[in-house]
Design an enzyme around this catalytic site. Structure first.
Site, PDB file in Angstrom:
ATOM      1  N   HIS A   1      35.349  86.134  33.654  1.00  0.00           N
ATOM      2  CA  HIS A   1      34.629  86.139  32.367  1.00  0.00           C
ATOM      3  C   HIS A   1      35.511  85.588  31.244  1.00  0.00           C
ATOM      4  O   HIS A   1      35.339  85.964  30.089  1.00  0.00           O
ATOM      5  CB  HIS A   1      34.148  87.541  31.996  1.00  0.00           C
TER       6      HIS A   1
ATOM      7  N   SER B   1      44.084  62.251  15.427  1.00  0.00           N
ATOM      8  CA  SER B   1      42.913  62.273  14.549  1.00  0.00           C
ATOM      9  C   SER B   1      43.144  61.278  13.425  1.00  0.00           C
ATOM     10  O   SER B   1      44.271  61.089  12.975  1.00  0.00           O
ATOM     11  CB  SER B   1      42.736  63.673  13.981  1.00  0.00           C
TER      12      SER B   1
ATOM     13  N   LYS C   1      46.986  66.664  14.512  1.00  0.00           N
ATOM     14  CA  LYS C   1      46.196  66.808  15.728  1.00  0.00           C
ATOM     15  C   LYS C   1      46.748  66.044  16.932  1.00  0.00           C
ATOM     16  O   LYS C   1      47.258  64.932  16.799  1.00  0.00           O
ATOM     17  CB  LYS C   1      44.753  66.349  15.486  1.00  0.00           C
TER      18      LYS C   1
ATOM     19  N   GLU D   1      38.307  65.840  27.862  1.00  0.00           N
ATOM     20  CA  GLU D   1      36.953  66.007  27.311  1.00  0.00           C
ATOM     21  C   GLU D   1      36.017  64.914  27.834  1.00  0.00           C
ATOM     22  O   GLU D   1      34.861  65.169  28.178  1.00  0.00           O
ATOM     23  CB  GLU D   1      36.995  65.983  25.784  1.00  0.00           C
TER      24      GLU D   1
END
Ligand code: ARG
Length: 457
Positions: free
Chosen positions: A155, A276, A282, A289
């Site tokens: 979980h 970024s 970043k 992704e």
């Protein structure tokens, strides 16, 4: 040039041509198409259906076309409907009359069925090579981290301690099964449709066993109507690719979580991260992704072909031309993902200290504390309740179980003795799990050895 102009009196409408054509995408398997034609004409000559002389001319011409296309000296011209028409027209242009004999005892229906099979078979080999490369990268991490502790989750909540080798081993299993799935697809599809003609075979004395053998198939397919309209292997391949994509996506998701500022379990190599345009601090896990995101395309291809095939009456219908673009895209997508993903995990650094620290927090040893009581005669259900109380006590004081004094332990249950600290230490929690498949070193070493052997298959 049209292969079928004879019975038509009107020119084809340009829009119709554009809608109908497949050369713009089936040119991708020109190599397979030519390979199939060479096998076909070799068989025709052996059966005395075309002369040796014509056969030699045809093969010579086909080999030239192959080479020129490979070297980019010949380009695909739009007026041809598909790769089969293109190659045949070009052959006739090149060698004249003999070229017109190539299509004897063959239809584009068995030809395209063959080309697609050969293409899928070749690609399966390539995909398998890439999955094997990924397994190698995973195994390397397993070998290096059999004693790197980390929390195991259920979980997405800390559950019990495991090791990084153990966690990686789960992915080894998944991708190993993927290899066996690819193998199964190949085994089942490896029968040759060539010689089935349009749908009902042919009256020429073809030797289908021989063509099958020339092209590396186990033998010929057994029903000509099925052969020209079977795309089960495309569905099976796309299903296997969807499963690979799903595995890559799950793995990507974990890497994204592990790479987050909150977890910091891993650090992606700069070469596999992006920045970024606005936030200078970043370092984003774009590759992971994208791999996760591309899963949708691969599933889409599977859904598409399943839907296309569901309403097709026997035998060949043009709907089946829709098998190609998305399949090609899914194959290329998965190959790209596998290659990048392997590079990404091979260059990623694991923060052992952060992982181990994290394994120590979050009561991952609570089950072991309960097991300690069980080993001292307490029924498990009672032990569960006692440790629950201890956990609550620790949460209120922001401490771990092993931070409690023996008095504190005893206040909840007198069964606890000094050896509880040893019993619930992170090392013991992992090391005591020795059954095969568990994270304990001995079991893990055994599994790693088996994985090594599987790499040699
Ligand atoms: N381009 C076609 C396909 O991909 C080749 C077979 C054409 N056959 C036909 N009878 N029109 O399916």
């Amino acid at each position: 040039m049209k292969l079928w102009g004879g019975r038509f009196t009107k020119e084809e409408n340009q829009l119709v041509h554009n809608f109908n054509e497949s050369l713009s995408f089936d040119q991708k398997f020109y190599r397979q198409d030519i390979r199939g034609s060479i096998a076909h004409v070799t068989m025709l000559a052996r059966q005395g259906i075309v002369s040796e002389e014509d056969k030699d001319k045809i093969i010579g011409g086909l080999e030239e076309i192959f080479k020129e296309l490979d070297e980019g000296r010949l380009s695909f011209t739009k007026e041809h409907e598909d790769i089969h028409s293109f190659v045949e027209a070009n052959l006739i242009e090149r060698i004249g009359e003999a070229g017109k004999r190539l299509h004897t005892g063959r239809s584009r229906n068995d030809q395209v069925a063959l080309d697609m099979k050969l293409y899928c078979r070749d690609e399966i080999e390539e995909i398998d090579r890439l999955v094997k490369g990924l397994l190698g990268a995973i195994l390397k991490i397993m070998e290096e981290h059999a004693d790197t502790c980390m929390p195991g989750f259920t979980h997405l909540q800390k559950a019990q301690p495991v090791t990084l080798a153990h966690h990686m081993g789960a992915y080894f299993e998944m991708f190993y099964r993927d290899r066996t799935r690819l193998y199964d697809v190949r085994e089942r599809m490896n029968y040759c449709p060539l010689g089935c003609g349009a749908l009902a075979g042919t009256t020429y004395p073809l030797d289908r066993e021989y063509t099958a053998e020339l092209l590396g198939f186990y033998g010929p397919t057994l029903n000509s109507m099925d052969s020209v309209s079977d795309r089960d292997y495309v569905i099976e391949l796309l299903s296997a690719l969807s499963t690979i994509a799903m595995h890559l996506s799950r793995f990507s998701e974990e890497i994204i979580i592990w790479n987050s500022n909150e977890y910091r379990f891993v650090e992606l190599d700069d070469a596999y991260s992006t920045g970024s345009s606005i936030m200078p601090q970043k370092k984003n896990p774009d590759i992971a992704e994208l791999v996760r995101g591309k899963t949708g395309r691969v599933y889409g291809a599977l859904m598409s072909i399943l839907t296309t095939m569901k309403g097709i009456p026997l035998a060949y219908d043009k709907d089946m031309q829709e098998d190609k673009e998305l399949t090609f895209d899914a194959i290329d997508t998965v190959k790209g993902c596998l290659a990048l993903f392997t590079g990404m995990i091979s260059t990623m650094t694991f923060r052992k200290d952060v992982m181990e620290e994290s394994a120590k927090n979050g009561f991952t040893n609570a089950t072991d504390a309960a097991d300690y009581l069980v080993n001292h005669g307490v029924p498990f259900r009672d032990a569960h309740g006692i440790v629950g109380q201890l956990v609550l006590y620790c949460i209120e004081r922001d401490m771990a179980l092993e931070d409690m004094t023996l008095e504190e332990f005893k206040a909840v249950s007198p069964v606890f003795e000094e050896d509880v600290y040893e019993a619930i230490s992170l090392k013991t929690c992992v090391e005591k799990r020795v059954t095969i498949g568990a994270p304990g070193q001995a079991a893990m070493r055994q599994v790693i050895e088996l994985c090594r052997r599987r790499m040699e298959e």
